[in-house]
Scaffold this active site. Structure first.
Site, PDB file in Angstrom:
ATOM      1  N   LYS B  57      41.292  69.157  36.095  1.00  0.00           N
ATOM      2  CA  LYS B  57      40.959  67.959  36.552  1.00  0.00           C
ATOM      3  C   LYS B  57      39.960  67.151  35.124  1.00  0.00           C
ATOM      4  CE  LYS B  57      40.313  63.694  38.301  1.00  0.00           C
ATOM      5  NZ  LYS B  57      41.885  63.070  38.480  1.00  0.00           N
ATOM      6  N   LEU B  85      39.750  58.748  37.943  1.00  0.00           N
ATOM      7  CA  LEU B  85      39.115  59.584  36.909  1.00  0.00           C
ATOM      8  C   LEU B  85      37.916  60.282  37.678  1.00  0.00           C
ATOM      9  CD1 LEU B  85      39.766  57.836  33.745  1.00  0.00           C
ATOM     10  CD2 LEU B  85      41.204  59.927  34.750  1.00  0.00           C
ATOM     11  N   CYS B 142      42.962  56.404  28.910  1.00  0.00           N
ATOM     12  CA  CYS B 142      41.658  55.685  29.539  1.00  0.00           C
ATOM     13  C   CYS B 142      41.558  54.453  28.546  1.00  0.00           C
ATOM     14  CB  CYS B 142      40.542  56.922  29.391  1.00  0.00           C
ATOM     15  SG  CYS B 142      40.691  58.306  29.768  1.00  0.00           S
ATOM     16  N   GLY B 256      57.519  64.667  37.109  1.00  0.00           N
ATOM     17  CA  GLY B 256      58.579  65.050  38.166  1.00  0.00           C
ATOM     18  C   GLY B 256      59.039  66.276  38.423  1.00  0.00           C
ATOM     19  N   GLY B 277      53.108  68.726  38.297  1.00  0.00           N
ATOM     20  CA  GLY B 277      51.837  67.990  38.759  1.00  0.00           C
ATOM     21  C   GLY B 277      52.034  67.708  40.299  1.00  0.00           C
TER      22      GLY B 277
HETATM   23  C1  LIG Z   1      46.464  62.546  41.894  1.00  0.00           C
HETATM   24  C2  LIG Z   1      46.801  62.608  40.361  1.00  0.00           C
HETATM   25  C3  LIG Z   1      45.703  62.669  39.539  1.00  0.00           C
HETATM   26  C4  LIG Z   1      45.691  63.003  38.106  1.00  0.00           C
HETATM   27  N1  LIG Z   1      44.685  63.044  37.416  1.00  0.00           N
HETATM   28  C5  LIG Z   1      44.838  63.245  35.789  1.00  0.00           C
HETATM   29  C6  LIG Z   1      43.892  63.278  35.136  1.00  0.00           C
HETATM   30  O1  LIG Z   1      42.497  63.516  35.451  1.00  0.00           O
HETATM   31  N2  LIG Z   1      44.027  63.415  33.483  1.00  0.00           N
HETATM   32  C7  LIG Z   1      45.378  63.391  33.122  1.00  0.00           C
HETATM   33  O2  LIG Z   1      45.610  63.414  31.833  1.00  0.00           O
HETATM   34  N3  LIG Z   1      46.275  63.232  33.925  1.00  0.00           N
HETATM   35  C8  LIG Z   1      46.178  63.094  35.403  1.00  0.00           C
HETATM   36  N4  LIG Z   1      47.341  62.859  36.343  1.00  0.00           N
HETATM   37  C9  LIG Z   1      48.760  62.729  35.788  1.00  0.00           C
HETATM   38  C10 LIG Z   1      49.283  64.293  35.789  1.00  0.00           C
HETATM   39  O3  LIG Z   1      48.647  65.330  35.201  1.00  0.00           O
HETATM   40  C11 LIG Z   1      50.737  64.102  35.317  1.00  0.00           C
HETATM   41  O4  LIG Z   1      50.750  63.842  33.890  1.00  0.00           O
HETATM   42  C12 LIG Z   1      51.498  63.118  35.850  1.00  0.00           C
HETATM   43  O5  LIG Z   1      51.300  63.025  37.429  1.00  0.00           O
HETATM   44  C13 LIG Z   1      53.175  63.249  36.004  1.00  0.00           C
HETATM   45  O6  LIG Z   1      53.538  64.643  36.369  1.00  0.00           O
HETATM   46  P1  LIG Z   1      54.177  64.842  37.678  1.00  0.00           P
HETATM   47  O7  LIG Z   1      55.453  63.880  37.967  1.00  0.00           O
HETATM   48  O8  LIG Z   1      54.708  66.263  37.802  1.00  0.00           O
HETATM   49  O9  LIG Z   1      53.103  64.565  38.943  1.00  0.00           O
HETATM   50  C14 LIG Z   1      47.120  62.957  37.669  1.00  0.00           C
HETATM   51  C15 LIG Z   1      48.188  62.631  38.502  1.00  0.00           C
HETATM   52  C16 LIG Z   1      47.920  62.485  39.836  1.00  0.00           C
HETATM   53  C17 LIG Z   1      49.275  62.518  40.787  1.00  0.00           C
END
Ligand SMILES: Cc1cc2nc3c(=O)[nH]c(=O)nc-3n(C[C@H](O)[C@H](O)[C@H](O)COP(=O)(O)O)c2cc1C
Ligand SMILES: Cc1cc2nc3c(=O)[nH]c(=O)nc-3n(C[C@H](O)[C@H](O)[C@H](O)COP(=O)(O)OP(=O)(O)OC[C@H]3O[C@@H](n4cnc5c(N)ncnc54)[C@H](O)[C@@H]3O)c2cc1C
Ligand code: FES
Lengths: 267, 313
Positions: B57, B85, B142, B256, B277
């Site tokens: 995280k 965050l 950010c 995704g 993710g």
């Molecule tokens: C609940 C949640 C929290 C996330 N927190 C962060 C984070 O702290 N830092 C970051 O770079 N990306 C964060 N992401 C983005 C994911 O790492 C990823 O880039 C994004 O969800 C797309 O991938 P996915 O479709 O497989 O989830 C977060 C995503 C979700 C769903």
């Protein structure tokens, strides 16, 4: 670490037990063995290859029978996922993840008082069965008698059953908090064992229950809800404002909290 | 001499290791930041050391409490989140979480965030000194408090500046995680490559919103949130394809991915590795299944390594 499993659970029973409200029983041996009152499960509804609805849905464990290897939930149809669930027939299987979260802490030296409103009875039946033989009471409330759920099951737990409806169609006319107030007064003046309150229901009810308990300086545990994605403490999505600072996470530190952990003003 | 069976076996176990700068990953499947906690919350489902890496995280210098709820809303095949965050802060991570990960030989990538260039740099410097941290992933999505809250990652100059500041003080690989909320993803990717990034990862979430019509208000406490999950996969894949063709550094594909087939699309598009993710939130075993599925696919189709998957045009 707690034992948690993602099981392919066969549906054994689907029964309408109230308006839009169903009891669903799963064959889920491992979960039934490890489940504690107040814990929950996450049910996957998008099938094994589909993505819609994407997120699992959380439900309190309503009953668990390790001898038969079964787990029950009590649910109300409120949206797409629960509507889909209500159409499933016994014999079909769903992915069920659990048992999850921190359940009720049991205080055997105290007189248990369970307070449930509406669907809040769901986790309380499991708790009531665990408390068997300790005496105590359960107060169930609803808007009207038709919406009172699982009265027969609660009657068999051996706890004193008290009922309140807002329209007076069953039990006392009024809210569960009125009944609770009287009961705590009575326990305070007649019993050696102080009370411990365990509650689940809509947020405004929980807030009121917490208020009554505070007046009598009685320890109160509440089971609360938040929108969840993972149920495992991974996403930090299920935050609820904490009384002191920051947030608590319902799926990990809860869903059961001591009422003084929560900032009731912010809800 | 090797028996026929031995030769067959050697052929049938493809090489799935990958290299990001000096860092070798045993396989291309990583867990994405924000969807796997600090790497230890679901070790009862997936052994984190069996994966290529775990991206924890996003951490800031000081703890952050995050956004007011609701923080989540479901969308068709997607998830909208505005966690804000929330994190325990760098010190707590190093003291309370990292030792556990080190003991289990987990390849740890720390995702970092800041509201100023200096904050990014200070975190990176501290992480570079800590053994047990294998790479830094810089979340540049950010808001920059000194530039009126515009995200670092949506501005060429700011994206390059953050990268340079972090690279300056880092002795471990620096992966820059790109925001998709830009008009020209290649321009940003090239800017961070020129600024010294070891690799880029993409995509972060797409900005979106949901309205709760019953209460006539935005569904999220923060109004806007980031969209993730299967719904964003085609966009993520397109961007990975583009970026893989405009930079020379490794590209890590995110967005995704829920199945091995999804991951294979990204690897064919030019990604060196992938991150899982949202899929983990739905199915804690997703990463394990993706990894097994990739190996099966390579084996069945006689690929000897991951590079052979890549579409060259
Ligand atoms: C609940 C949640 C929290 C996330 N927190 C962060 C984070 O702290 N830092 C970051 O770079 N990306 C964060 N992401 C983005 C994911 O790492 C990823 O880039 C994004 O969800 C797309 O991938 P996915 O479709 O497989 O989830 C977060 C995503 C979700 C769903
Ligand atoms: C720990 C926990 C235990 C729960 N136990 C039970 C239970 O025993 N029985 C039961 O019927 N329900 C329970 N719920 C609520 C249940 O999870 C939701 O009703 C369900 O997810 C709705 O799914 P849906 O697809 O039908 O509705 P959706 O289409 O997703 O939403 C329909 C409506 O339900 C509301 N809703 C969605 N998710 C939740 C939620 N998590 N909490 C409150 N409201 C929600 C939405 O805001 C919306 O107004 C519990 C929730 C939690 C967090
Ligand atoms: S639902 Fe993901 S952390 Fe609670």
């Amino acid at each position: 670490m707690a034992v948690r499993h993602d099981m392919n659970a066969r549906i054994l029973l689907q029964e309408e037990v109230g308006p839009d409200t169903f009891l669903m029983r799963f064959e889920a041996t491992v979960i039934s063995e490890y489940a504690r009152p107040g814990q929950f499960i996450m049910i996957r509804l998008c099938g094994y290859e589909g993505h819609d609805p994407l997120l699992r849905r959380p439900f309190s464990i309503h009953a668990a029978d390790p001898d038969k290897g079964t787990v029950d939930i009590l649910y109300r149809v409120v949206g797409r996922g629960t509507r889909q669930m209500s159409g499933l027939a016994p014999g079909m299987a769903l992915k069920v993840l659990g048992p999850l979260g921190r359940g009720f802490s049991l205080h055997e030296e105290r007189t248990p008082v369970l307070v449930g409103g509406g669907l809040g009875v769901a986790p309380l039946l499991f708790l009531a069965r665990h408390l068997k033989g300790q005496g105590g009471s359960v107060i169930l409330g609803a808007v009207t008698s038709r919406q009172l759920l699982r009265l027969d099951a609660f009657e068999n737990t051996g706890l004193d059953l008290l009922v309140a409806t807002e329209d007076g169609s069953a039990g006392v006319r009024g809210l569960v908090t009125g009944v609770l107030d009287n009961l705590l007064k009575d326990i305070g003046s007649h019993h050696a064992r102080p009370a411990a309150v365990y509650s689940c229901g809509p947020m405004p009810m929980l807030k009121a229950v917490a208020g009554v308990c505070m007046e009598y300086a009685i320890e109160c545990q509440v089971s609360i809800e938040a929108v969840m994605a993972c149920g495992l403490g991974l996403c930090l999505g299920c935050a609820v404002k904490a009384r002191h600072d920051g947030y608590v996470h319902v799926c990990r530190e809860g869903p059961v909290f001591y009422s003084d952990q929560i900032d009731w003003e912010q809800l | 001499m090797k028996s026929e069976k031995e030769i067959k076996q050697a052929c049938s176990s493809p090489d799935i290791s990958v290299k990001i700068g000096d860092l070798e990953l045993k396989n291309p499947v990583m867990l994405a930041s924000g969807t796997c906690g600090y790497g230890l919350e679901f070790a009862d489902f997936v052994d984190p050391s069996s994966l290529g890496a775990v991206v924890v995280k996003g951490l800031s210098l000081e703890p952050r409490e995050g956004n007011p709820p609701p923080r989540l809303a479901e969308t068709p095949c997607g998830l909208l989140n505005a966690i804000g965050l929330e994190n325990i802060g760098l010190d707590a991570f190093l003291k309370q979480k990292l030792p556990w990960l080190m003991e289990r030989n987990v390849t740890v990538v720390v995702n970092i965030l800041g509201s100023t260039l200096e904050e990014y740099q200070r975190i990176a410097a501290r992480l570079s000194e800590s053994s047990g941290v294998h790479a830094i992933e810089v979340n540049i999505s950010c808001p920059n408090v000194k530039k009126g809250g515009v995200a670092f990652g949506t501005d060429l100059v700011q994206a390059a500046n953050v990268t340079r500041k972090v690279v300056e003080v880092s002795s471990i690989p620096v992966i820059v995680k790109l925001s998709p909320n830009v008009t020209d993803i290649c321009a940003i990717a090239k800017a961070v490559e020129d600024a010294g990034a070891t690799a880029v990862s993409l995509i972060n979430t797409l900005l979106g919103m949901v309205i709760d019509i019953h209460n006539r208000r935005p569904a999220l406490g923060n109004v806007f949130g980031g969209l993730s999950g299967p719904a964003i996969k085609p966009i993520a894949l397109r961007m990975v394809w583009q970026v893989a063709r405009c930079v020379g550094i490794p590209v890590i594909g995110i967005g995704g991915i829920a199945t091995a087939e999804d991951a294979l699309e990204f690897l064919m598009a030019g990604a060196l590795a992938v991150q899982i993710g949202t899929a983990t939130l739905v199915d804690p075993l997703a990463s394990k299944n993706v990894l097994n599925g990739i190996v099966d696919f390579l084996t069945k189709n006689n690929y000897r390594n991951l590079v052979e998957l890549r579409i060259s045009s």
